[in-house]
Design an enzyme around this catalytic site. Structure first.
Site, PDB file in Angstrom:
ATOM      1  N   GLU A 203       0.824  -1.219   0.000  1.00 53.96           N
ATOM      2  CA  GLU A 203       0.000   0.000   0.000  1.00 53.96           C
ATOM      3  C   GLU A 203       0.852   1.259   0.000  1.00 53.96           C
ATOM      4  O   GLU A 203       0.365   2.329   0.301  1.00 53.96           O
ATOM      5  CB  GLU A 203      -1.015   0.011   1.145  1.00 53.96           C
TER       6      GLU A 203
ATOM      7  N   SER B 102       9.358  -2.512   0.927  1.00 57.45           N
ATOM      8  CA  SER B 102       8.406  -3.458   1.504  1.00 57.45           C
ATOM      9  C   SER B 102       8.121  -4.562   0.478  1.00 57.45           C
ATOM     10  O   SER B 102       9.071  -5.222   0.029  1.00 57.45           O
ATOM     11  CB  SER B 102       7.141  -2.705   1.958  1.00 57.45           C
TER      12      SER B 102
ATOM     13  N   ASP C 267      11.131  -6.292  12.221  1.00 51.51           N
ATOM     14  CA  ASP C 267      10.060  -6.237  11.221  1.00 51.51           C
ATOM     15  C   ASP C 267       8.930  -7.181  11.640  1.00 51.51           C
ATOM     16  O   ASP C 267       9.159  -8.378  11.815  1.00 51.51           O
ATOM     17  CB  ASP C 267      10.631  -6.638   9.856  1.00 51.51           C
TER      18      ASP C 267
ATOM     19  N   HIS D  44       9.771  -2.519  10.478  1.00 50.11           N
ATOM     20  CA  HIS D  44       9.514  -2.812   9.069  1.00 50.11           C
ATOM     21  C   HIS D  44      10.108  -1.715   8.177  1.00 50.11           C
ATOM     22  O   HIS D  44       9.782  -0.538   8.338  1.00 50.11           O
ATOM     23  CB  HIS D  44       8.006  -2.936   8.842  1.00 50.11           C
TER      24      HIS D  44
END
Lengths: 363, 363
Positions: B156, B225, B308, B338
C-alpha cells in the site's frame, strides 16, 4: 547565577515542535522521551552530546567514503544535537560553553557539504569578528545578483539553527546570511547582550552590498524570538533593508519576570552581569523598540503565536502602536506557541514567501 | 472481505516513523494522537481526509498567490494525507478508492510545482497505461545524461509516497521514476496483484532508455516493503538494471498468516480474488523469488529491520541463499522495524548513497 543547579526536567525543555522543525530527528525525540519516562538519571546535556558523538562518527565516515551530501547532513545533525544539549544550560556555564563550541566546530565541518554550501565569513567590527554563513541559491542564474535574507537568532537560537529555514529561502531564490550577534552563539564569548545589536547587522549589510552575487537593493532581515526584536531594530537603523520580518513579538522585555524560569535565567545570563537586579535593568534598557520604532519604514511582518509562554499578546499591540511608519502586517496564530514552532510547517514557508515577495517588489 | 468492519485502532496503524519519514507533519501526528487519547469516535479515514481538505485549500491559495513552492508542498501534504487516510482501509473499498483517487489527483496538481518538477508519464502496456512520475536532477548538467533510480512501492505504498526519497536521489545527481504496478495505487483499479510485475518494470525501462536525459547504462531499481520483492524480481528479468536495492526482505509470502491482521487483509485484497483461500494461494504462487533469484546478477543491497513485524528474519536468509549470482550486500538493523521506518533518517540517505555509488561505477 553561575552555580550548577539541579538538571532541568526533560518535559520542561523538550520542545518537540521547535526541535523537529529545526531538524532534530524524530527518533532522537523518542529516545529523549524514553529516558524521561523511565526515570533514569541520564541528564539532558549528556544525552544530546552522545547524539552529537553518534552523528559526528556517521558524518566523518560518510565524508571519507565520498558521500558528501550524507556527511554534511550528519555533521549538521551532530551540530544540532550539541546545540540542543546546551540551549537551556545557563546554570552550568562550563558545559554550556563546551556544547556551544562543539556545535560551532561541527557546523563548520558540515557547511561545505550542503547542496548549497555555506561559506563561513567573519566580518570585522571593532575588536571582534562577526561570524556568519552565506549561502547562495543556485547554480548561478542568468538574471544577475540575487536577493538576500539576513537571518538573526534569539536568546539561545543561533546561526546553526537556521539551516532548514535557509533552505526555504534558497528554494525561493534568495541567498541567506545567518550570523551571531552580541550575546548569541559563539559571539557571546566576546560580546554580551547590549543595546547596539543594529551595529552588527549594519556591518553585515556593509559586507553583503559589496558582494557581486547579492543585489544591494533586495536585502531583507528576519529575526526569530528575541531576534523578533533585533530585526526591526536593525531595520530602524539601516534603511538599506527592503523588508523586515519579526518571527515572534518581542517589542520589549516587560515580560521578563513572568517568563519560564529557564528562559528568564538565560536572559540574565547573556548580559554577562553577575548581579541579577543590574542584569534585569540592563535587559529592560537594551531591549526596547519604543525609542526607534517610528524609524522603521520598510514593509514589516510580525508573526506571533497566541499561546506564546514567553512573550505575551500585549507585545503584539506594542508593535501595532509603535511601527507607525511601516507597512505592518500582523499574523497572530490562535493555536501557535512561542514562534509558532508547533506549527512550523505552516508558518515557516509562509514567512519565506512573504520575504521573497517583498524583496521581489523592491527590484 | 468487502464488508465494512469496525474502525481500526489508531495505535495499530499510527506508524509514526513511517509517516514522518514520508512527510506527514508532526503536528498532524499529534492531532491523531489527541483523537486516539480522548476516545472520541472520529475515525481515522475522516481525520486524514479532513487534513487533505485543509492542505488542499492552503495549496490552492498559495498557487493563486504565485507561491508555487509552498503550493506544491501543501498539495503534496494534502495528497499524503489522503494516502494515509486509506492506506489500511481494505475493509471499506468504497472509501479506500475515494482516498486513493483523491491522492492521485492532488499529487498530480502538486508535481509541476516541486523545485525539481515531476512529469507524469503514462507508459502503455497491453490495455493499460502504467502511471509514473519522472524527475530530473538539475538544472541540466554539462556532463550529459544522468543515472536514474526506478522506485517501486509495496502493498500500500505508492508512487506518491516516494517524494522525499526521490529528493534524496535528486540531490545525489540521480533522476527518479516512481510508478504504480499491478495491485498498487491507481493501477490497482485496472490490474490486480499478479506474478508478472517485472513486465511492468521492463516497460518502464523501455521508456527510460529512449529519454535523452537518462543514461541507459546507469538505471537502478529500488523497491520498498513488497517492493523489496518486486525490485529483485525485476532485476532478475531485465539485465538493463545496473543495481538493485530491496528495502525490506520479502523473498516470498510464507509469513502471510503471521502478519498483522490489517496487513494480511491488504494482501488478500489486492489480489482481487474474493475467496480467501484462493487469494492466499495466488499470493504464495505470485510472490516467490525462488524460481528467479539466481538470474539476478547486478549488485544488490538488502536492507532489513530485525524487528520487522511483517517479514521475519528467515526472509533475509532466503535472499542470502537464493541470490547466488549477485554481489549481495545485506544490512540488518538490530533496532529497525519494518523497512527500518523508525530510523528512516539513517537508512534512507544510506540507500541513496549506495545506489548512487553503484550507478556511478556502471558509467
Amino acid at each position: 547565577m553561575s552555580t550548577r543547579t539541579a538538571p532541568l526536567s526533560f518535559e520542561a525543555i523538550l520542545n518537540r515542535g521547535r526541535m523537529l522543525s529545526d531538524g532534530i530527528p524524530f527518533a532522537d525525540i523518542r529516545a529523549a522521551e524514553a529516558v524521561a519516562a523511565d526515570g533514569s538519571d541520564v541528564d539532558w546535556f549528556d544525552l544530546w552530546m552522545a547524539r552529537a558523538d553518534f552523528y559526528e562518527d556517521l558524518g566523518t565516515a560518510a565524508i571519507e567514503a565520498g558521500h558528501g551530501i550524507s556527511g554534511g547532513k550528519w555533521l549538521w545533525n551532530a551540530s544540532l544535537s550539541a546545540h540542543y544539549a546546551q540551549f537551556m544550560w545557563f546554570h552550568d556555564p562550563a558545559r554550556r560553553e563546551a556544547g556551544q563550541r562543539r556545535k560551532v566546530l561541527l557546523f563548520d565541518r558540515a557547511a561545505p557539504h550542503f547542496s548549497r554550501p555555506g561559506e563561513r565569513i567573519e566580518i570585522p567590527l571593532g575588536d571582534v569578528a562577526i561570524p556568519g554563513y552565506l549561502r547562495l541559491p543556485g547554480p548561478a542564474r542568468d538574471d544577475g545578483p540575487v536577493p538576500c535574507c539576513v537571518l538573526i537568532g534569539g536568546l539561545e537560537s543561533t546561526k546553526e539553527e537556521s539551516h532548514l529555514f535557509e533552505n526555504l529561502c534558497l528554494t525561493r531564490g534568495m541567498a541567506t546570511f545567518a550570523f551571531d550577534g552580541p550575546g548569541q552563539g559563539e559571539l557571546f564569548f566576546d560580546v554580551k547582550l547590549g543595546p547596539d545589536f543594529e551595529r552588527y547587522t549594519s556591518a553585515v549589510v556593509d559586507h553583503l552590498v559589496d558582494r557581486d552575487e547579492i543585489d544591494a537593493d533586495r536585502i531583507g532581515v528576519l529575526g526569530r524570538s528575541l531576534g523578533g526584536h533585533y530585526a526591526p531594530r536593525s531595520a530602524a537603523a539601516d534603511h538599506r533593508f527592503a523588508a523586515c520580518c519579526a518571527w515572534g513579538a518581542c517589542f520589549d522585555l516587560s515580560d521578563l519576570d513572568s517568563m519560564p524560569p529557564h528562559t528568564r535565567r538565560g536572559f540574565l545570563y547573556v548580559t554577562g552581569i553577575e548581579d541579577e537586579n543590574r542584569a534585569a535593568l540592563h535587559l529592560r534598557d537594551s531591549i526596547d523598540l519604543a525609542p526607534v520604532a517610528e524609524r522603521i519604514s520598510c514593509p514589516t511582518l510580525l508573526l506571533h503565536g497566541a499561546h506564546d509562554a514567553i512573550f505575551g499578546m500585549e507585545q503584539v499591540e506594542k508593535y501595532r502602536g509603535g511601527l507607525v511608519n511601516a507597512d505592518l502586517e500582523v499574523q497572530v496564530e490562535e493555536d501557535g506557541d512561542h514562534c509558532c514552532h508547533n506549527m512550523g510547517h505552516l508558518v515557516r514557508p509562509r514567512m519565506a514567501d512573504w520575504m521573497a515577495d517583498r524583496l521581489e517588489a523592491a527590484r
